[in-house]
Design an enzyme around this catalytic site. Structure first.
Site, PDB file in Angstrom:
ATOM      1  N   ARG A   1       6.972  -1.118  -0.204  1.00 35.73           N
ATOM      2  CA  ARG A   1       5.821   0.048   0.176  1.00 35.73           C
ATOM      3  C   ARG A   1       6.244   0.494   1.957  1.00 35.73           C
ATOM      4  O   ARG A   1       5.845  -0.321   2.528  1.00 35.73           O
ATOM      5  CB  ARG A   1       4.228  -0.302  -0.210  1.00 35.73           C
ATOM      6  CG  ARG A   1       3.401   0.355  -0.421  1.00 35.73           C
ATOM      7  CD  ARG A   1       1.950   0.117  -0.442  1.00 35.73           C
ATOM      8  NE  ARG A   1       1.204  -0.440   0.963  1.00 35.73           N
ATOM      9  CZ  ARG A   1       0.796  -1.049   1.559  1.00 35.73           C
ATOM     10  NH1 ARG A   1       0.632  -1.666   0.305  1.00 35.73           N
ATOM     11  NH2 ARG A   1       0.402  -1.670   2.400  1.00 35.73           N
TER      12      ARG A   1
ATOM     13  N   HIS B   1      -1.195   0.645   2.070  1.00 40.13           N
ATOM     14  CA  HIS B   1      -1.724   1.214   0.937  1.00 40.13           C
ATOM     15  C   HIS B   1      -2.594   2.361   0.529  1.00 40.13           C
ATOM     16  O   HIS B   1      -1.809   3.373  -0.502  1.00 40.13           O
ATOM     17  CB  HIS B   1      -3.033  -0.304   0.301  1.00 40.13           C
ATOM     18  CG  HIS B   1      -3.385   0.349  -1.111  1.00 40.13           C
ATOM     19  ND1 HIS B   1      -3.012  -0.057  -1.581  1.00 40.13           N
ATOM     20  CD2 HIS B   1      -4.587   0.584  -1.602  1.00 40.13           C
ATOM     21  CE1 HIS B   1      -3.797   0.023  -2.632  1.00 40.13           C
ATOM     22  NE2 HIS B   1      -4.694   0.426  -2.395  1.00 40.13           N
TER      23      HIS B   1
ATOM     24  N   TYR C   1      -2.215  -6.667   8.686  1.00 37.68           N
ATOM     25  CA  TYR C   1      -1.754  -7.233   7.930  1.00 37.68           C
ATOM     26  C   TYR C   1      -0.017  -8.019   7.776  1.00 37.68           C
ATOM     27  O   TYR C   1       0.802  -8.665   7.247  1.00 37.68           O
ATOM     28  CB  TYR C   1      -2.436  -7.249   6.794  1.00 37.68           C
ATOM     29  CG  TYR C   1      -2.382  -6.594   5.862  1.00 37.68           C
ATOM     30  CD1 TYR C   1      -0.814  -6.133   5.122  1.00 37.68           C
ATOM     31  CD2 TYR C   1      -2.896  -5.290   6.110  1.00 37.68           C
ATOM     32  CE1 TYR C   1      -0.516  -4.917   4.631  1.00 37.68           C
ATOM     33  CE2 TYR C   1      -2.372  -4.237   5.318  1.00 37.68           C
ATOM     34  CZ  TYR C   1      -1.285  -3.708   4.496  1.00 37.68           C
ATOM     35  OH  TYR C   1      -1.135  -2.864   3.723  1.00 37.68           O
TER      36      TYR C   1
HETATM   37  C1  LIG Z   1      -9.362  -4.715 -11.663  1.00 33.91           C
HETATM   38  C2  LIG Z   1      -9.481  -4.651 -10.289  1.00 33.91           C
HETATM   39  N1  LIG Z   1      -9.072  -5.621  -9.062  1.00 33.91           N
HETATM   40  C3  LIG Z   1      -9.487  -4.896  -7.978  1.00 33.91           C
HETATM   41  C4  LIG Z   1      -8.741  -3.921  -7.387  1.00 33.91           C
HETATM   42  C5  LIG Z   1      -8.540  -3.024  -5.860  1.00 33.91           C
HETATM   43  N2  LIG Z   1      -7.212  -2.747  -6.163  1.00 33.91           N
HETATM   44  C6  LIG Z   1      -6.586  -1.581  -5.549  1.00 33.91           C
HETATM   45  S1  LIG Z   1      -5.220  -1.262  -5.192  1.00 33.91           S
HETATM   46  C7  LIG Z   1      -4.788  -3.034  -5.618  1.00 33.91           C
HETATM   47  C8  LIG Z   1      -3.784  -3.452  -5.161  1.00 33.91           C
HETATM   48  C9  LIG Z   1      -3.033  -3.378  -6.265  1.00 33.91           C
HETATM   49  O1  LIG Z   1      -1.546  -3.640  -5.847  1.00 33.91           O
HETATM   50  P1  LIG Z   1      -0.539  -3.100  -6.523  1.00 33.91           P
HETATM   51  O2  LIG Z   1      -0.614  -3.558  -8.454  1.00 33.91           O
HETATM   52  O3  LIG Z   1       0.959  -4.101  -6.333  1.00 33.91           O
HETATM   53  O4  LIG Z   1      -0.026  -1.455  -6.254  1.00 33.91           O
HETATM   54  P2  LIG Z   1       0.717  -0.525  -5.003  1.00 33.91           P
HETATM   55  O5  LIG Z   1      -0.492  -0.697  -4.540  1.00 33.91           O
HETATM   56  O6  LIG Z   1       1.042  -1.956  -4.056  1.00 33.91           O
HETATM   57  O7  LIG Z   1       1.465   0.432  -5.698  1.00 33.91           O
HETATM   58  C10 LIG Z   1      -6.389  -3.939  -5.356  1.00 33.91           C
HETATM   59  C11 LIG Z   1      -6.598  -4.790  -5.525  1.00 33.91           C
HETATM   60  C12 LIG Z   1      -9.092  -2.528  -8.033  1.00 33.91           C
HETATM   61  N3  LIG Z   1      -8.754  -1.582  -8.417  1.00 33.91           N
HETATM   62  N4  LIG Z   1      -9.276  -3.258 -10.052  1.00 33.91           N
END
Ligand SMILES: Cc1ncc(C[n+]2csc(CCOP(=O)(O)OP(=O)(O)O)c2C)c(N)n1
Length: 404
Positions: free
Chosen positions: A292, A296, A305
Site C-alpha cells: 500500500r 490507509h 509507523y
Molecule cells: C470489525 C472491524 N474492526 C476494525 C475496523 C477498523 N478498520 C478499518 S480498516 C482497518 C484495516 C483493514 O486492513 P486490511 O483489511 O488489510 O485492508 P487495507 O485497508 O489495508 O486495504 C481496520 C482495522 C473495522 N472497520 N471493522
C-alpha cells in the site's frame, strides 16, 4: 485407530512436528518492471480492447484518487481512501470476470466498480452525499454500491462481506444442481468475487466464510489484497505463517499467490480461477501481494509507523509497468496518453464542481425504502428529528431551511 474424515493417515514412527512455515507458496510474476515478459513466463490471452480498458481504468482511478485526496484536504469531502499501488490487482482481477459476476468489495476497490461502468458523476454524487447519490447520502464517502453493476454496497465493518460472498455464490450455484442426483448439471452462469485486505483476513468472518465455501463448494473467488498493513499494523504483527495463501490450502481450496503490481499475472490467475469456479463450483483463493503505497485513508498518517526508507523500497508503479508493455505491443501511444491524462483531470474537476452544488437528499429519505410505508416508530422518530432541527436550526444549516 479410526480415520477421521479428510485426514490422510501417513503413519510415522518418529516424533516430528511440521514447521509452521513449511509451506512456501510461489508468487506468479509475468511482467518485468520494464514491461517485458519474464523468461519462462507466458502472457495471458488478452485482447487489445480488454488491455486498453484495463489500462484506462487504472489511469482514471489514479487521477481520481489524486484529486479526491486533494478535495478532502480542502474540506470539500469528509473522507477518502485511495488505492495507490493496488490499481493493477483490483482492475485486472475485475477485467477477468463476467459483467454479471457479483462483486463483494471491501472499500479500496473503486477501480473494479469503474471497470464495470460506474461513471465519474456517480462517484462524485456518492462522495458529496447529494440527492443524485444512489445511496441517497446515507453512507460516508467511498461506500459505493450499484445494483445495476452487481456491486454490493460497501459496509464499514471489516470482513462481513466474506461469509456473505460465500452465501451469494452458493445461491448462484444451486440453480445448476440436478435435484435428483445432487450433482452439478451444467456450468454455472455467474460467480462471486470477494475482495478483502490481509487485515480483514484476521477477522473470524474470514475463517467462517472460507471454510463454508470449501465444504459446500461455493463458486467464489476470495481475492486477498495483502498490502502489508491493516492501517498501522504491519502484516508480521497480524499473523505468522506463509501469508494468507497458506490458509487457502489449509481450508482445502485451490490457491494461488500473484504479484499484485503485475496486471498480466493478476488477469491470468483470475481468468483461470473463474474457469474453475464456473465449471466445478469450487472456491479459489488468490493472494495478491502489492504494497500500500499511500496512507490507509485521509484520516491516517503513515509517517507515524513506517519509515521513508521502507516506503522507498516498495516504489513499484503497477500502471507504469503495464503502460510499458502496452507501448511495446504498439497498443498505446505515449503522446496520446499524456494528452488523455490532461483531459481526464479537467473532466474530474468539472464533475467535482457539478456534484458539490447539487442539493442534499430530502430529510424524508432517511426513513424511506426499508418498509413500503414507514412503521409508526420510525415515523415518530422522524417527527421528533424534525422538531429537534427546527429548535436548533443553526446546528443544521444544510437541512433546517428545507424542512416544512
Ligand atoms: C470489525 C472491524 N474492526 C476494525 C475496523 C477498523 N478498520 C478499518 S480498516 C482497518 C484495516 C483493514 O486492513 P486490511 O483489511 O488489510 O485492508 P487495507 O485497508 O489495508 O486495504 C481496520 C482495522 C473495522 N472497520 N471493522
Amino acid at each position: 485407530m479410526s480415520n477421521p474424515n479428510n485426514v490422510s493417515l501417513n503413519i510415522n514412527h518418529k516424533l516430528e512436528f511440521i514447521d509452521g512455515n513449511a509451506l512456501t507458496i510461489p508468487t506468479l510474476s509475468i511482467l518485468t518492471e520494464d514491461g517485458e515478459i519474464h523468461t519462462g513466463a507466458t502472457a495471458p490471452d488478452i485482447s487489445k480492447h480488454t488491455a486498453i480498458k484495463l489500462y484506462e481504468t487504472m489511469r482514471f482511478i489514479r487521477l481520481l484518487d489524486e484529486r479526491m485526496q486533494g478535495a478532502q484536504r480542502q474540506g470539500r469531502i469528509s473522507f477518502y481512501m485511495q488505492c495507490l499501488g493496488e490499481e493493477a490487482a483490483v482492475t485486472a482481477s475485475a477485467a477477468a470476470l463476467d459483467q454479471n459476476d457479483m462483486i463483494m468489495a471491501q472499500y479500496r476497490e473503486q477501480a473494479a466498480l469503474h471497470y464495470r461502468g460506474f461513471t465519474l458523476d456517480q462517484f462524485m454524487n456518492q462522495m458529496f452525499s447529494n440527492e443524485l447519490d444512489l445511496g441517497k447520502g446515507r453512507q460516508m464517502p467511498i461506500h459505493y454500491g450499484s445494483k445495476a453493476l452487481n456491486y454490493m454496497t460497501i459496509s464499514s465493518p471489516l470482513g462481513t462481506q466474506i461469509p456473505q460472498a460465500t452465501g451469494y455464490a452458493y445461491g448462484q450455484k444451486i440453480k445448476h444442481i440436478d435435484a435428483k442426483t445432487g450433482e452439478l448439471a451444467s456450468t454455472i452462469d455467474n460467480i462471486t468475487i470477494c475482495y478483502f485486505g490481509e487485515g480483514a483476513a484476521s477477522e473470524g468472518d474470514f475463517h467462517a466464510g472460507v471454510n463454508m465455501a470449501a465444504v459446500h463448494q461455493a463458486p467464489v473467488i476470495f481475492f486477498a489484497r495483502n498490502n502489508g498493513y491493516a492501517i498501522s499494523t504491519p502484516a508480521d504483527e497480524q499473523f505468522k505463517g506463509d501469508g494468507i495463501a497458506s490458509r487457502g490450502v489449509g481450508y482445502g481450496i485451490k490457491t494461488i499467490r500473484v504479484d499484485g503490481t503485475d496486471a498480466l499475472a493478476v488477469y491470468a490467475a483470475t481468468k483461470k480461477a473463474r474457469e474453475i469456479a464456473v465449471s466445478t463450483g469450487e472456491p479459489i483463493l488468490i493472494e495478491s501481494i502489492a504494497y500500500r503505497l499511500g496512507a490507509h485513508s485521509t484520516s491516517d498518517d503513515p509517517s507515524g509507523y513506517r519509515s521513508k526508507d521502507e516506503e522507498a523500497n516498495h516504489q513499484v508503479c503497477p500502471i507504469d509497468k503495464f503502460r510499458k508493455w502496452l507501448i511495446k505491443q504498439d497498443w498505446l501511444n505515449e503522446a496520446d496518453d499524456v494528452k488523455a491524462k490532461e483531459s481526464i483531470r479537467e473532466e474530474i474537476l468539472a464533475a467535482l464542481k457539478r456534484a458539490e452544488v447539487v442539493a442534499k437528499p430530502a430529510l424524508e429519505e432517511l426513513i424511506s425504502d426499508v418498509y413500503d410505508t414507514p412503521i409508526p416508530s420510525l415515523q415518530r422518530q422522524y417527527e421528533q428529528l424534525k422538531a429537534h432541527i427546527k429548535l436548533h436550526p443553526d446546528a443544521y444549516p444544510v437541512t433546517a431551511g428545507r424542512i416544512k
